[in-house]
Design a protein around this motif. Structure first.
Motif, PDB file in Angstrom:
ATOM      1  N   LEU A  68      -7.152 -41.030 -43.457  1.00 51.67           N
ATOM      2  CA  LEU A  68      -8.412 -40.330 -43.210  1.00 51.67           C
ATOM      3  C   LEU A  68      -8.823 -39.575 -44.463  1.00 51.67           C
ATOM      4  CD1 LEU A  68      -7.740 -38.798 -39.652  1.00 51.67           C
ATOM      5  CD2 LEU A  68      -9.120 -40.810 -40.183  1.00 51.67           C
ATOM      6  N   ASP A  69     -10.105 -39.685 -44.837  1.00 49.06           N
ATOM      7  CA  ASP A  69     -10.629 -38.839 -45.911  1.00 49.06           C
ATOM      8  C   ASP A  69     -10.802 -37.415 -45.389  1.00 49.06           C
ATOM      9  OD1 ASP A  69     -10.625 -40.875 -47.685  1.00 49.06           O
ATOM     10  OD2 ASP A  69     -12.800 -41.117 -47.818  1.00 49.06           O
ATOM     11  N   HIS A  70     -10.840 -36.451 -46.306  1.00 50.37           N
ATOM     12  CA  HIS A  70     -10.915 -35.051 -45.867  1.00 50.37           C
ATOM     13  C   HIS A  70     -12.326 -34.640 -45.447  1.00 50.37           C
ATOM     14  CE1 HIS A  70     -12.074 -33.201 -50.052  1.00 50.37           C
ATOM     15  NE2 HIS A  70     -12.837 -34.203 -49.719  1.00 50.37           N
ATOM     16  N   ASP A  71     -13.315 -35.521 -45.619  1.00 46.38           N
ATOM     17  CA  ASP A  71     -14.686 -35.195 -45.221  1.00 46.38           C
ATOM     18  C   ASP A  71     -15.109 -35.932 -43.953  1.00 46.38           C
ATOM     19  OD1 ASP A  71     -14.612 -37.644 -46.445  1.00 46.38           O
ATOM     20  OD2 ASP A  71     -16.313 -37.306 -47.772  1.00 46.38           O
ATOM     21  N   VAL A  72     -14.150 -36.118 -43.037  1.00 42.88           N
ATOM     22  CA  VAL A  72     -14.463 -36.771 -41.763  1.00 42.88           C
ATOM     23  C   VAL A  72     -14.214 -35.793 -40.629  1.00 42.88           C
ATOM     24  CG1 VAL A  72     -13.788 -39.013 -42.699  1.00 42.88           C
ATOM     25  CG2 VAL A  72     -12.144 -37.713 -41.322  1.00 42.88           C
ATOM     26  N   VAL A  73     -14.829 -36.104 -39.478  1.00 42.24           N
ATOM     27  CA  VAL A  73     -14.585 -35.379 -38.231  1.00 42.24           C
ATOM     28  C   VAL A  73     -14.277 -36.426 -37.166  1.00 42.24           C
ATOM     29  CG1 VAL A  73     -15.575 -33.914 -36.435  1.00 42.24           C
ATOM     30  CG2 VAL A  73     -16.090 -33.444 -38.826  1.00 42.24           C
ATOM     31  N   VAL A  74     -13.186 -36.239 -36.448  1.00 42.72           N
ATOM     32  CA  VAL A  74     -12.766 -37.176 -35.406  1.00 42.72           C
ATOM     33  C   VAL A  74     -13.357 -36.729 -34.077  1.00 42.72           C
ATOM     34  CG1 VAL A  74     -10.810 -38.206 -34.211  1.00 42.72           C
ATOM     35  CG2 VAL A  74     -10.650 -37.696 -36.662  1.00 42.72           C
ATOM     36  N   GLN A  75     -14.017 -37.661 -33.382  1.00 43.44           N
ATOM     37  CA  GLN A  75     -14.689 -37.349 -32.114  1.00 43.44           C
ATOM     38  C   GLN A  75     -14.089 -38.096 -30.927  1.00 43.44           C
ATOM     39  OE1 GLN A  75     -19.246 -36.298 -33.280  1.00 43.44           O
ATOM     40  NE2 GLN A  75     -18.841 -38.473 -33.152  1.00 43.44           N
ATOM     41  N   ARG A  76     -13.254 -39.099 -31.172  1.00 42.67           N
ATOM     42  CA  ARG A  76     -12.637 -39.883 -30.107  1.00 42.67           C
ATOM     43  C   ARG A  76     -11.144 -40.060 -30.413  1.00 42.67           C
ATOM     44  NH1 ARG A  76     -16.931 -38.880 -28.537  1.00 42.67           N
ATOM     45  NH2 ARG A  76     -18.614 -40.212 -27.752  1.00 42.67           N
ATOM     46  N   ASP A  77     -10.412 -40.388 -29.387  1.00 46.28           N
ATOM     47  CA  ASP A  77      -8.974 -40.625 -29.544  1.00 46.28           C
ATOM     48  C   ASP A  77      -8.736 -41.836 -30.446  1.00 46.28           C
ATOM     49  OD1 ASP A  77      -6.241 -40.639 -29.241  1.00 46.28           O
ATOM     50  OD2 ASP A  77      -6.292 -41.697 -27.308  1.00 46.28           O
ATOM     51  N   LEU A  78      -7.944 -41.643 -31.496  1.00 52.20           N
ATOM     52  CA  LEU A  78      -7.689 -42.716 -32.459  1.00 52.20           C
ATOM     53  C   LEU A  78      -6.357 -43.424 -32.228  1.00 52.20           C
ATOM     54  CD1 LEU A  78      -8.874 -41.079 -35.831  1.00 52.20           C
ATOM     55  CD2 LEU A  78     -10.164 -42.521 -34.244  1.00 52.20           C
ATOM     56  N   THR A  79      -5.592 -42.979 -31.272  1.00 52.07           N
ATOM     57  CA  THR A  79      -4.259 -43.568 -31.088  1.00 52.07           C
ATOM     58  C   THR A  79      -4.329 -45.033 -30.654  1.00 52.07           C
ATOM     59  OG1 THR A  79      -4.188 -42.721 -28.810  1.00 52.07           O
ATOM     60  CG2 THR A  79      -3.232 -41.341 -30.537  1.00 52.07           C
ATOM     61  N   SER A  80      -5.460 -45.453 -30.104  1.00 52.97           N
ATOM     62  CA  SER A  80      -5.587 -46.867 -29.703  1.00 52.97           C
ATOM     63  C   SER A  80      -5.695 -47.792 -30.903  1.00 52.97           C
ATOM     64  CB  SER A  80      -6.799 -47.045 -28.783  1.00 52.97           C
ATOM     65  OG  SER A  80      -7.979 -46.564 -29.397  1.00 52.97           O
ATOM     66  N   LEU A  81      -5.892 -47.247 -32.114  1.00 55.28           N
ATOM     67  CA  LEU A  81      -5.906 -48.090 -33.312  1.00 55.28           C
ATOM     68  C   LEU A  81      -4.570 -48.811 -33.504  1.00 55.28           C
ATOM     69  CD1 LEU A  81      -7.742 -45.767 -35.883  1.00 55.28           C
ATOM     70  CD2 LEU A  81      -8.546 -47.996 -35.077  1.00 55.28           C
ATOM     71  N   TRP A  82      -3.487 -48.184 -33.068  1.00 49.56           N
ATOM     72  CA  TRP A  82      -2.161 -48.793 -33.252  1.00 49.56           C
ATOM     73  C   TRP A  82      -1.981 -50.023 -32.364  1.00 49.56           C
ATOM     74  CZ3 TRP A  82      -3.084 -44.092 -34.988  1.00 49.56           C
ATOM     75  CH2 TRP A  82      -2.381 -43.614 -36.099  1.00 49.56           C
ATOM     76  N   ALA A  83      -2.826 -50.170 -31.356  1.00 52.98           N
ATOM     77  CA  ALA A  83      -2.717 -51.322 -30.456  1.00 52.98           C
ATOM     78  C   ALA A  83      -3.524 -52.515 -30.943  1.00 52.98           C
ATOM     79  CB  ALA A  83      -3.169 -50.921 -29.055  1.00 52.98           C
ATOM     80  N   ILE A  84      -4.283 -52.369 -32.027  1.00 46.72           N
ATOM     81  CA  ILE A  84      -5.109 -53.463 -32.534  1.00 46.72           C
ATOM     82  C   ILE A  84      -4.233 -54.518 -33.188  1.00 46.72           C
ATOM     83  CG2 ILE A  84      -6.874 -54.073 -34.252  1.00 46.72           C
ATOM     84  CD1 ILE A  84      -8.163 -51.398 -33.770  1.00 46.72           C
ATOM     85  N   ASP A  85      -4.504 -55.769 -32.876  1.00 48.39           N
ATOM     86  CA  ASP A  85      -3.803 -56.889 -33.503  1.00 48.39           C
ATOM     87  C   ASP A  85      -4.378 -57.111 -34.900  1.00 48.39           C
ATOM     88  OD1 ASP A  85      -2.469 -59.168 -34.211  1.00 48.39           O
ATOM     89  OD2 ASP A  85      -3.472 -60.467 -32.729  1.00 48.39           O
TER      90      ASP A  85
END
Length: 589
Positions: free
Chosen positions: A411-428
């Protein structure tokens, strides 16, 4: 018995105030004479007048001896809402009649009308109170904003024309010296009137007089210098000069914006100093962040942030943890420079992110990494610290920095997270190394084309890469570190880095070299994962922002800077606790 008359104009004649009636006044007078028979009603009205009404004072305006032809014979505050246009027309007609020599005849008619109307009442207390209300409240603005803008534009045109005529007069001319002085005087007067109208948001009677005086001398100038071709040539030259000035001002604005983006706000510098002092006041054992045993656990969700900005890192961590479905399994790896390491560590000691784990490392701990590639940690030649920072290129060493991890989200330091990102690990990942959002859709603000940043005139580049290949964005990327190490992308990065030093293949920044390093080895993600443009584009669709998992303030208009786009700042600010004592002491509000 006192009577009131709805008289809007007065003219000075031998020091005596004589009412000048408009067409509307005449009509009212004739109607009054016509209904003289209704004596009972009139007597009642007269009695009402005697009890509650007063006659308006007669005002005498003396002609200015210096410029009597340009003076106005009316008051600019006598206009009523709903009658503005008509009354202006009547006033202009009356003034024009006076100037055309019909004043004597008109004066006799008006005296006759005054004598006929003596003893008759044609204004009421209600009307008078309405006039007072308009004068003292709504009447402050006697003309609409559009009319005011048009008048100001007209004054600007007058000044431009006057300056053009000034250039026609020879410098050593003695015959035109008086004309030059008068023209310069009128220019100063009109410029002062423009300044005053901008300040007061209204145009005074004196400003209108100055406009008429300027128009008079411009008419005189046009008769003295009737050469239209010369005027066109001069105005063209002035237009060109003005365009050059605008271009210069835009370049200066661009430079100042970039300069502002490179500077550290005073409040952030103050915060860093206070935290550093607090850090060194602690005992060595108290400086350790908790839960270090989780840094190597494969079943946790690992995020990496490379930054020297304390508040920015705090927003990234807080927004990610607040949206995570399992905050206890979230682990942050923050890498910063040696100067900001104490302050960054102290901030997270004082403000732990709930159940999540944060570890802060200094970039000095990774100085030995590039030695295996026979290079120093890359420092790009650029005046912009975004490109000149070692942290900017550390992302190409992820496979070596986190050797025990299988996947990580950068993640760059100029971002804001608005949704759960843990599902990224489930991407094939389908054998790809880098998962990123594409930026190759034509017409979108985030659109990037490879040949915009890569020199395809070079033979090696043109042979191996397609300039029309789809591009992607840094800022929110998931990397398969196991595949990274297998394909040795760090060595691939160094190969093109050496080539760039010899041939000048890429523009400043790590993005184009990233496109080349991971060419055809990246997986396109849904655009809802990562929305860009909040640091340079004020037109990002609100629907896209609301649906985005990550919003990115890429560009120079960062949310912690004064130059940032104001309407996006609240999305960043809500993740900062401004009541923190250190933020209050450093005037960070």
């Amino acid at each position: 018995m006192r009577r009131c008359a709805l008289v809007s104009l007065f003219r000075a004649s031998d020091g005596v105030a004589v009412p000048v009636f408009t067409k509307l006044d005449k009509l009212l007078l004739r109607l009054t004479v016509k209904h003289r028979a209704d004596t009972q009603t009139l007597s009642a009205l007269e009695q009402e007048v005697n009890e509650g009404l007063q006659e308006p004072p007669l005002v005498v305006y003396k002609d200015d001896t210096s410029n009597s032809a340009n003076n106005f014979n009316y008051r600019d505050d006598t206009k009523l809402d709903g009658f503005t246009d008509d009354s202006d027309l009547l006033v202009n007609n009356a003034t024009r009649d006076d100037l055309n020599g019909g004043g004597q005849k008109r004066q006799q008619e008006e005296k006759l009308l005054v004598s006929e109307s003596k003893g008759f009442f044609f204004c009421s207390l209600k009307v008078e109170s309405q006039v007072d209300r308009v004068r003292h409240g709504q009447g402050v603005r006697t003309m609409s904003r559009r009319t005011l803008d048009e008048k100001v534009k007209e004054m600007k045109d007058q000044v431009i024309r006057a300056k053009a005529y000034l250039n026609f007069i020879p410098a050593n001319s003695t015959s035109g010296s008086h004309f030059v002085k008068e023209l310069k005087l009128r220019i100063k007067e009109v410029e002062r009137a423009m300044s005053q109208s901008a300040k007061d948001s209204r145009l005074s009677r004196s400003s209108l007089q100055k406009m008429k005086a300027m128009e008079s001398i411009l008419s005189k100038a046009s008769s003295i210098y009737p050469d239209c071709a010369a005027m066109v040539k001069k105005l063209s030259a002035m237009t060109y000069t003005a365009e050059e000035q605008v271009r210069s001002q835009r370049n200066q604005e661009t430079f100042l914006r970039k300069l502002g983006a490179r500077t550290i706000p005073k409040g952030l510098h103050c915060l860093s100093m206070r935290l550093t002092a607090e850090y060194f006041a602690l005992k060595p054992k108290e400086r350790e962040l908790p839960n270090k045993h989780k840094l190597r656990w494969h079943d946790h969700y690992h995020f990496a942030v490379f930054s020297d900005n304390i508040l920015a890192c705090s927003v990234v961590v807080n927004s990610t943890v607040s949206t995570a479905s399992d905050p206890e399994s979230v682990v942050f790896h923050i890498v910063t420079d040696s100067i900001n390491f104490p302050a960054m560590t102290m901030w997270f000691l004082l403000n732990p992110p709930g159940k999540a784990t944060v570890n802060v490392e200094s970039i000095d701990n990774y100085k030995s990494l590039p030695a295996k590639y026979n290079v120093a940690l890359q420092k790009e030649v650029s005046v912009d610290p975004r490109y000149n920072s070692e942290l900017n290129h550390l992302r190409f060493y992820l496979g070596d920095v986190f050797r025990r991890l299988r996947k990580i989200v950068l993640l760059d330091h100029d971002v804001v997270v608005q949704r759960d990102l843990t599902s990224l690990w489930a991407i094939d990942m389908k054998g790809k190394t880098n998962g990123a959002v594409p930026t190759c859709t034509l017409g979108e603000p985030s659109f990037r084309r490879m040949d915009m940043f890569v020199n395809f005139k070079d033979r090696i580049i043109a042979k191996k890469f397609d300039p029309r290949a789809c591009t992607w964005a840094f800022g929110m990327n998931i990397f398969d570190l196991k595949e990274w190490r297998r394909r040795n992308f760090t060595a691939e990065y160094h190969k093109y880095l050496h080539l760039d030093n010899k041939r000048g293949l890429f523009k400043a920044g790590s993005l184009p070299i990233g496109w080349i390093t991971f060419y055809k080895q990246w997986l396109p993600l849904n655009k809802r994962w990562h929305v860009l443009g909040l640091g340079y584009d004020s037109g990002v669709r609100q629907e896209d922002i609301d649906q985005a998992a990550v919003i990115h303030y890429d560009g120079i208009l960062k949310p912690w800077l004064d130059i940032g786009i104001e309407k996006y700042k609240h999305l960043w600010r809500k993740h900062i606790k401004y009541e923190h004592p250190y933020l209050q002491q450093c005037n960070i509000h």
